[in-house]
Design a protein around this motif. Structure first.
Motif, PDB file in Angstrom:
ATOM      1  N   ARG A  41       0.819  -1.209   0.000  1.00 17.73           N
ATOM      2  CA  ARG A  41       0.000   0.000   0.000  1.00 17.73           C
ATOM      3  C   ARG A  41       0.854   1.261   0.000  1.00 17.73           C
ATOM      4  NH1 ARG A  41      -2.732  -3.211  -1.533  1.00 17.73           N
ATOM      5  NH2 ARG A  41      -4.726  -4.003  -0.786  1.00 17.73           N
ATOM      6  N   THR A  42       2.123   1.093   0.362  1.00 19.97           N
ATOM      7  CA  THR A  42       3.039   2.235   0.435  1.00 19.97           C
ATOM      8  C   THR A  42       4.382   1.854  -0.176  1.00 19.97           C
ATOM      9  OG1 THR A  42       3.801   1.567   2.644  1.00 19.97           O
ATOM     10  CG2 THR A  42       1.964   3.123   2.545  1.00 19.97           C
ATOM     11  N   LEU A  43       5.232   2.873  -0.364  1.00 18.76           N
ATOM     12  CA  LEU A  43       6.572   2.639  -0.882  1.00 18.76           C
ATOM     13  C   LEU A  43       7.411   1.852   0.121  1.00 18.76           C
ATOM     14  CD1 LEU A  43       9.075   3.284  -2.752  1.00 18.76           C
ATOM     15  CD2 LEU A  43       9.301   5.399  -1.405  1.00 18.76           C
ATOM     16  N   GLY A  44       8.148   0.885  -0.376  1.00 19.70           N
ATOM     17  CA  GLY A  44       9.113   0.160   0.444  1.00 19.70           C
ATOM     18  C   GLY A  44      10.491   0.259  -0.188  1.00 19.70           C
ATOM     19  N   ILE A  45      11.524   0.499   0.624  1.00 25.61           N
ATOM     20  CA  ILE A  45      12.892   0.590   0.121  1.00 25.61           C
ATOM     21  C   ILE A  45      13.714  -0.485   0.821  1.00 25.61           C
ATOM     22  CG2 ILE A  45      14.936   2.033  -0.162  1.00 25.61           C
ATOM     23  CD1 ILE A  45      13.144   4.479   0.012  1.00 25.61           C
ATOM     24  N   GLU A  46      14.284  -1.370   0.034  1.00 24.82           N
ATOM     25  CA  GLU A  46      15.083  -2.454   0.576  1.00 24.82           C
ATOM     26  C   GLU A  46      16.500  -2.358   0.032  1.00 24.82           C
ATOM     27  OE1 GLU A  46      13.156  -6.118  -0.358  1.00 24.82           O
ATOM     28  OE2 GLU A  46      11.170  -5.400   0.263  1.00 24.82           O
ATOM     29  N   ILE A  47      17.475  -2.392   0.910  1.00 26.76           N
ATOM     30  CA  ILE A  47      18.874  -2.345   0.509  1.00 26.76           C
ATOM     31  C   ILE A  47      19.456  -3.738   0.673  1.00 26.76           C
ATOM     32  CG2 ILE A  47      21.113  -1.258   0.882  1.00 26.76           C
ATOM     33  CD1 ILE A  47      19.634   1.106   2.095  1.00 26.76           C
ATOM     34  N   LEU A 104      16.330  -1.800  -3.872  1.00 28.03           N
ATOM     35  CA  LEU A 104      15.062  -2.243  -4.447  1.00 28.03           C
ATOM     36  C   LEU A 104      13.967  -1.299  -3.981  1.00 28.03           C
ATOM     37  CD1 LEU A 104      13.340  -4.432  -5.928  1.00 28.03           C
ATOM     38  CD2 LEU A 104      13.073  -5.520  -3.699  1.00 28.03           C
ATOM     39  N   PHE A 105      13.247  -0.702  -4.943  1.00 27.96           N
ATOM     40  CA  PHE A 105      12.102   0.146  -4.629  1.00 27.96           C
ATOM     41  C   PHE A 105      10.839  -0.672  -4.905  1.00 27.96           C
ATOM     42  CE2 PHE A 105      15.479   3.101  -5.980  1.00 27.96           C
ATOM     43  CZ  PHE A 105      15.562   3.900  -4.845  1.00 27.96           C
ATOM     44  N   ALA A 106      10.108  -1.013  -3.857  1.00 28.44           N
ATOM     45  CA  ALA A 106       8.877  -1.797  -3.998  1.00 28.44           C
ATOM     46  C   ALA A 106       7.688  -0.851  -3.885  1.00 28.44           C
ATOM     47  CB  ALA A 106       8.814  -2.872  -2.905  1.00 28.44           C
ATOM     48  N   VAL A 107       6.813  -0.877  -4.895  1.00 32.51           N
ATOM     49  CA  VAL A 107       5.700   0.069  -4.941  1.00 32.51           C
ATOM     50  C   VAL A 107       4.387  -0.680  -5.131  1.00 32.51           C
ATOM     51  CG1 VAL A 107       7.166   1.888  -5.896  1.00 32.51           C
ATOM     52  CG2 VAL A 107       5.896   0.390  -7.443  1.00 32.51           C
ATOM     53  N   PRO A 108       3.270  -0.078  -4.704  1.00 33.11           N
ATOM     54  CA  PRO A 108       1.952  -0.692  -4.932  1.00 33.11           C
ATOM     55  C   PRO A 108       1.518  -0.519  -6.383  1.00 33.11           C
ATOM     56  CG  PRO A 108       1.707   1.404  -3.815  1.00 33.11           C
ATOM     57  CD  PRO A 108       3.181   1.137  -3.879  1.00 33.11           C
ATOM     58  N   PRO A 109       0.530  -1.275  -6.832  1.00 37.11           N
ATOM     59  CA  PRO A 109       0.084  -1.191  -8.233  1.00 37.11           C
ATOM     60  C   PRO A 109      -0.456   0.181  -8.639  1.00 37.11           C
ATOM     61  CG  PRO A 109      -0.725  -3.197  -7.184  1.00 37.11           C
ATOM     62  CD  PRO A 109      -0.157  -2.344  -6.098  1.00 37.11           C
ATOM     63  N   ASP A 110      -0.958   0.947  -7.670  1.00 37.95           N
ATOM     64  CA  ASP A 110      -1.515   2.262  -7.993  1.00 37.95           C
ATOM     65  C   ASP A 110      -0.554   3.396  -7.636  1.00 37.95           C
ATOM     66  OD1 ASP A 110      -1.615   2.007  -5.261  1.00 37.95           O
ATOM     67  OD2 ASP A 110      -3.681   2.735  -5.044  1.00 37.95           O
ATOM     68  N   ALA A 111       0.730   3.094  -7.604  1.00 42.69           N
ATOM     69  CA  ALA A 111       1.724   4.096  -7.200  1.00 42.69           C
ATOM     70  C   ALA A 111       1.710   5.311  -8.116  1.00 42.69           C
ATOM     71  CB  ALA A 111       3.113   3.468  -7.187  1.00 42.69           C
ATOM     72  N   ASP A 112       1.820   6.487  -7.512  1.00 44.90           N
ATOM     73  CA  ASP A 112       1.963   7.745  -8.251  1.00 44.90           C
ATOM     74  C   ASP A 112       3.462   7.982  -8.441  1.00 44.90           C
ATOM     75  OD1 ASP A 112       2.378  10.381  -9.009  1.00 44.90           O
ATOM     76  OD2 ASP A 112       0.697  11.149  -7.827  1.00 44.90           O
ATOM     77  N   PRO A 113       3.984   7.910  -9.653  1.00 48.69           N
ATOM     78  CA  PRO A 113       5.428   8.041  -9.869  1.00 48.69           C
ATOM     79  C   PRO A 113       6.027   9.299  -9.267  1.00 48.69           C
ATOM     80  CG  PRO A 113       4.366   7.247 -11.863  1.00 48.69           C
ATOM     81  CD  PRO A 113       3.262   7.638 -10.917  1.00 48.69           C
ATOM     82  N   ARG A 114       5.326  10.432  -9.386  1.00 49.59           N
ATOM     83  CA  ARG A 114       5.860  11.679  -8.833  1.00 49.59           C
ATOM     84  C   ARG A 114       5.930  11.632  -7.310  1.00 49.59           C
ATOM     85  NH1 ARG A 114       2.145  16.072 -11.733  1.00 49.59           N
ATOM     86  NH2 ARG A 114       0.628  14.469 -11.167  1.00 49.59           N
ATOM     87  N   ALA A 115       4.908  11.046  -6.686  1.00 42.81           N
ATOM     88  CA  ALA A 115       4.906  10.940  -5.224  1.00 42.81           C
ATOM     89  C   ALA A 115       6.023  10.016  -4.750  1.00 42.81           C
ATOM     90  CB  ALA A 115       3.549  10.433  -4.742  1.00 42.81           C
ATOM     91  N   VAL A 116       6.232   8.925  -5.481  1.00 39.92           N
ATOM     92  CA  VAL A 116       7.312   8.007  -5.127  1.00 39.92           C
ATOM     93  C   VAL A 116       8.662   8.712  -5.239  1.00 39.92           C
ATOM     94  CG1 VAL A 116       8.545   5.913  -5.818  1.00 39.92           C
ATOM     95  CG2 VAL A 116       6.044   5.915  -5.753  1.00 39.92           C
ATOM     96  N   ALA A 117       8.853   9.453  -6.313  1.00 41.09           N
ATOM     97  CA  ALA A 117      10.117  10.153  -6.514  1.00 41.09           C
ATOM     98  C   ALA A 117      10.376  11.165  -5.406  1.00 41.09           C
ATOM     99  CB  ALA A 117      10.125  10.842  -7.877  1.00 41.09           C
ATOM    100  N   GLU A 118       9.339  11.904  -4.993  1.00 44.60           N
ATOM    101  CA  GLU A 118       9.516  12.882  -3.918  1.00 44.60           C
ATOM    102  C   GLU A 118       9.838  12.199  -2.594  1.00 44.60           C
ATOM    103  OE1 GLU A 118       9.822  16.212  -3.943  1.00 44.60           O
ATOM    104  OE2 GLU A 118       9.945  15.763  -6.082  1.00 44.60           O
TER     105      GLU A 118
END
Length: 258
Positions: free
Chosen positions: A44-50, A57-71
């Motif tokens: 449901r939210t962005l996940g960052i795994e190192i 690894l950037f794990a995102v939900p299916p409805d991710a907003d690319p601009r919101a993820v980038a910010e």
């Protein structure tokens, strides 16, 4: 380009992955980084795994907003860079960001963090597969609450684990607790009491057993000589394998740094 997107099943997920990848490529991430994007349907939210080698690894939900993820990634770049560098050097203490989706292990099983409103009586708990953390607004306070949860839950778990291992070791220990031991993983006292570091509760049970048997054996033999290892091997037949696995895992154990 600094990274590549992982194409997952489904045309729509592939499009989301590529859109997020394109948005992230505009960020000032170091050129030497290797990173990828994966769409996870249950997120449901962005996940960052190192990863252990420093890959991100950037794990995102299916409805991710690319601009919101980038910010969101932009705001975390300084901390992210520190952790990537630490992983690539192969040293330093692991650091966690206490945000929704962060990964925490308990007895070898990983759980995602869910930050929930702080209400009277609410505590850290495992609930429906999530590790819930009341939002104190302070990362150090949040880390302390999670450490206390590991210690309390770990003490109860170790209590059930100690008796059969102590019997096989041939000792009768005193109180066995789980708490913060600083740089030590285990400790025993002349009165027979034993303590394990709370961070060990992130490991699979057989690796926690390794440290517990080590301290139980010290109640019989003080030095780490042949007699000590012989007694440990009587309890843990695969001693060398367990020690090798522990050596590989201990560098990644989180000890509360945020």
């Amino acid at each position: 380009m600094a990274g590549t997107a992982l194409v997952t099943a489904g045309w729509y997920e592939c499009r989301v992955s590529l859109s997020v990848q394109s948005a992230l490529a505009s960020l000032p991430m170091p050129r030497e980084w290797t990173w990828r994007v994966v769409v996870r349907p249950r997120r449901r939210t962005l996940g960052i795994e190192i990863q252990e080698d420093g890959d991100v690894l950037f794990a995102v939900p299916p409805d991710a907003d690319p601009r919101a993820v980038a910010e969101a990634v932009r705001s975390r770049l300084p901390r992210l860079a520190d952790e990537v560098e630490r992983r690539r050097r192969g040293g330093g203490e692991p650091v966690k960001e206490l945000v929704g989706g962060a990964s925490f292990a308990y007895l070898g099983r990983r759980h995602r963090l869910k930050v929930v409103p702080d209400e009277p009586g609410r505590r850290v708990r495992l609930h429906q597969g999530w590790l819930e953390l009341p939002d104190s607004g302070s990362p150090p306070q949040g880390a302390r609450l999670i450490a206390e949860w590991y210690a309390a839950r770990g003490t109860r778990w170790v209590a059930t684990r100690t008796a059969p291992l102590a019997e096989r070791t041939g000792v009768t220990p005193g109180e066995v607790t789980v708490r913060d031991l600083g740089e030590r993983w285990g400790a025993c006292r002349p009165d027979g009491s034993i303590a394990l570091h709370w961070a060990l509760m992130q490991l699979p049970p057989d690796l926690v057993d390794l440290v517990l048997v080590h301290e139980l054996t010290h109640l019989k033999v003080s030095a780490h000589g042949a007699a000590f290892r012989h007694r440990m091997r009587r309890v843990l037949g695969d001693l060398e394998t367990l020690e090798r696995r522990f050596a590989e895992a201990e560098a990644d154990l989180w000890r509360g740094a945020v």
